[in-house]
Design a protein around this motif. Structure first.
Motif, PDB file in Angstrom:
ATOM      1  N   TYR A  92       2.597   1.523  -3.439  1.00 19.37           N
ATOM      2  CA  TYR A  92       1.647   1.990  -4.455  1.00 19.37           C
ATOM      3  C   TYR A  92       1.388   3.481  -4.322  1.00 19.37           C
ATOM      4  O   TYR A  92       1.400   4.215  -5.306  1.00 19.37           O
ATOM      5  CB  TYR A  92       0.305   1.256  -4.342  1.00 19.37           C
ATOM      6  CG  TYR A  92       0.185   0.052  -5.229  1.00 19.37           C
ATOM      7  CD1 TYR A  92       0.252   0.163  -6.614  1.00 19.37           C
ATOM      8  CD2 TYR A  92      -0.038  -1.209  -4.697  1.00 19.37           C
ATOM      9  CE1 TYR A  92       0.126  -0.947  -7.428  1.00 19.37           C
ATOM     10  CE2 TYR A  92      -0.169  -2.319  -5.505  1.00 19.37           C
ATOM     11  CZ  TYR A  92      -0.085  -2.180  -6.870  1.00 19.37           C
ATOM     12  OH  TYR A  92      -0.216  -3.271  -7.677  1.00 19.37           O
ATOM     13  N   ARG A  93       1.121   3.931  -3.108  1.00 25.96           N
ATOM     14  CA  ARG A  93       0.767   5.337  -2.909  1.00 25.96           C
ATOM     15  C   ARG A  93       1.901   6.255  -3.374  1.00 25.96           C
ATOM     16  O   ARG A  93       1.689   7.201  -4.132  1.00 25.96           O
ATOM     17  CB  ARG A  93       0.437   5.591  -1.445  1.00 25.96           C
ATOM     18  CG  ARG A  93       0.064   7.042  -1.195  1.00 25.96           C
ATOM     19  CD  ARG A  93      -0.529   7.226   0.150  1.00 25.96           C
ATOM     20  NE  ARG A  93      -1.955   6.935   0.010  1.00 25.96           N
ATOM     21  CZ  ARG A  93      -2.836   7.121   0.952  1.00 25.96           C
ATOM     22  NH1 ARG A  93      -2.471   7.583   2.111  1.00 25.96           N
ATOM     23  NH2 ARG A  93      -4.101   6.845   0.757  1.00 25.96           N
ATOM     24  N   ILE A  99      -5.081   3.215  -0.823  1.00 27.17           N
ATOM     25  CA  ILE A  99      -3.933   3.636  -1.625  1.00 27.17           C
ATOM     26  C   ILE A  99      -4.196   4.972  -2.309  1.00 27.17           C
ATOM     27  O   ILE A  99      -3.376   5.880  -2.268  1.00 27.17           O
ATOM     28  CB  ILE A  99      -3.572   2.553  -2.675  1.00 27.17           C
ATOM     29  CG1 ILE A  99      -3.027   1.307  -1.972  1.00 27.17           C
ATOM     30  CG2 ILE A  99      -2.551   3.088  -3.679  1.00 27.17           C
ATOM     31  CD1 ILE A  99      -2.925   0.081  -2.863  1.00 27.17           C
ATOM     32  N   ILE A 100      -5.374   5.094  -2.926  1.00 32.92           N
ATOM     33  CA  ILE A 100      -5.701   6.286  -3.707  1.00 32.92           C
ATOM     34  C   ILE A 100      -6.172   7.429  -2.819  1.00 32.92           C
ATOM     35  O   ILE A 100      -5.960   8.592  -3.126  1.00 32.92           O
ATOM     36  CB  ILE A 100      -6.787   5.960  -4.770  1.00 32.92           C
ATOM     37  CG1 ILE A 100      -6.303   4.866  -5.719  1.00 32.92           C
ATOM     38  CG2 ILE A 100      -7.194   7.204  -5.545  1.00 32.92           C
ATOM     39  CD1 ILE A 100      -5.180   5.261  -6.623  1.00 32.92           C
ATOM     40  N   GLY A 101      -6.823   7.085  -1.712  1.00 27.31           N
ATOM     41  CA  GLY A 101      -7.308   8.122  -0.807  1.00 27.31           C
ATOM     42  C   GLY A 101      -8.723   8.583  -1.121  1.00 27.31           C
ATOM     43  O   GLY A 101      -9.057   9.754  -0.918  1.00 27.31           O
ATOM     44  N   THR A 152       0.843  -1.202   0.000  1.00 21.68           N
ATOM     45  CA  THR A 152       0.000   0.000   0.000  1.00 21.68           C
ATOM     46  C   THR A 152       0.873   1.245   0.000  1.00 21.68           C
ATOM     47  O   THR A 152       0.649   2.186  -0.773  1.00 21.68           O
ATOM     48  CB  THR A 152      -0.933   0.005   1.229  1.00 21.68           C
ATOM     49  OG1 THR A 152      -1.744  -1.167   1.197  1.00 21.68           O
ATOM     50  CG2 THR A 152      -1.813   1.251   1.253  1.00 21.68           C
ATOM     51  N   TRP A 153       1.877   1.259   0.844  1.00 21.23           N
ATOM     52  CA  TRP A 153       2.811   2.384   0.947  1.00 21.23           C
ATOM     53  C   TRP A 153       3.532   2.593  -0.385  1.00 21.23           C
ATOM     54  O   TRP A 153       3.642   3.714  -0.884  1.00 21.23           O
ATOM     55  CB  TRP A 153       3.784   2.097   2.090  1.00 21.23           C
ATOM     56  CG  TRP A 153       4.895   3.065   2.255  1.00 21.23           C
ATOM     57  CD1 TRP A 153       4.834   4.318   2.791  1.00 21.23           C
ATOM     58  CD2 TRP A 153       6.269   2.849   1.914  1.00 21.23           C
ATOM     59  NE1 TRP A 153       6.090   4.894   2.788  1.00 21.23           N
ATOM     60  CE2 TRP A 153       6.984   4.015   2.260  1.00 21.23           C
ATOM     61  CE3 TRP A 153       6.961   1.781   1.347  1.00 21.23           C
ATOM     62  CZ2 TRP A 153       8.348   4.136   2.062  1.00 21.23           C
ATOM     63  CZ3 TRP A 153       8.322   1.906   1.164  1.00 21.23           C
ATOM     64  CH2 TRP A 153       8.997   3.077   1.516  1.00 21.23           C
ATOM     65  N   ASN A 167       1.931   8.486  -6.975  1.00 18.50           N
ATOM     66  CA  ASN A 167       2.096   9.944  -6.891  1.00 18.50           C
ATOM     67  C   ASN A 167       3.292  10.413  -7.720  1.00 18.50           C
ATOM     68  O   ASN A 167       3.207  11.412  -8.440  1.00 18.50           O
ATOM     69  CB  ASN A 167       2.239  10.396  -5.436  1.00 18.50           C
ATOM     70  CG  ASN A 167       0.930  10.365  -4.695  1.00 18.50           C
ATOM     71  OD1 ASN A 167      -0.140  10.504  -5.277  1.00 18.50           O
ATOM     72  ND2 ASN A 167       1.001  10.172  -3.392  1.00 18.50           N
TER      73      ASN A 167
END
Length: 170
Positions: free
Chosen positions: A64-65, A141-143, A61-62, A69
């Protein structure tokens, strides 16, 4: 933690998740040199953020984020730079393969082209969806909310189906 342990842990995390990095760089960059540049920038940003990693999230997850970005920022820079470049002629691509394996490869290439043409957020959503991430993971991940993820993915799938239908009818 000493610097060598930190280095070893970082390398271990990256090695364990390099598939994510390859998928993201391939989705956002078609040119091999641009992919290398993007990969280097992602590594750099991951390293800078490594001390701030919070154990509440999975490493994937970290990664990907941060990677998404960085890729989106890179894409924006490349997109503005490409406006002054010579335009690519679509006639160069030939999709007339009749062999079944060639047809599957051709369809896969078309899918990649359609995904590459999506808006930045939609492209990220589809990458995560194709990675078989749950809506909950994608939302983290996307928020955005899980409901928003489901709605957007549904709309993207409809759009992609329409694109394939258009090509088949030509």
């Amino acid at each position: 933690m000493n610097i060598q342990d930190k280095n070893d842990q970082f390398i271990s995390v990256i090695e364990g998740h390099k598939g994510i990095l390859y998928k993201i760089t391939n989705a956002y960059c078609k040119d091999i040199e641009d992919r290398k540049d993007l990969m280097q920038e992602i590594y750099f940003q991951l390293w800078k953020s490594f001390d701030n990693y919070v154990n509440d999230y999975k490493y994937s997850t970290w990664i990907y984020r941060i990677s998404l970005n960085v890729a989106i920022s890179f894409y924006r820079k490349e997109n503005s730079r490409s406006k002054i470049a010579i335009p690519f002629k679509e006639e160069i691509i030939n999709f007339s393969d009749t062999n079944d394996s060639h047809e599957k490869e051709s369809n896969f290439n078309k899918l990649q082209q359609f995904i590459a043409a999506l808006k930045k957020l939609d492209k990220a959503l589809m990458l995560l969806y194709l990675e078989e991430k749950s809506y909950k993971e994608i939302a983290e991940i996307i928020g955005i909310t899980e409901t928003n993820v489901a709605t957007k993915i549904n709309r993207i799938k409809i759009k992609l189906r329409q694109e394939f239908t258009q090509i088949k009818n030509q």
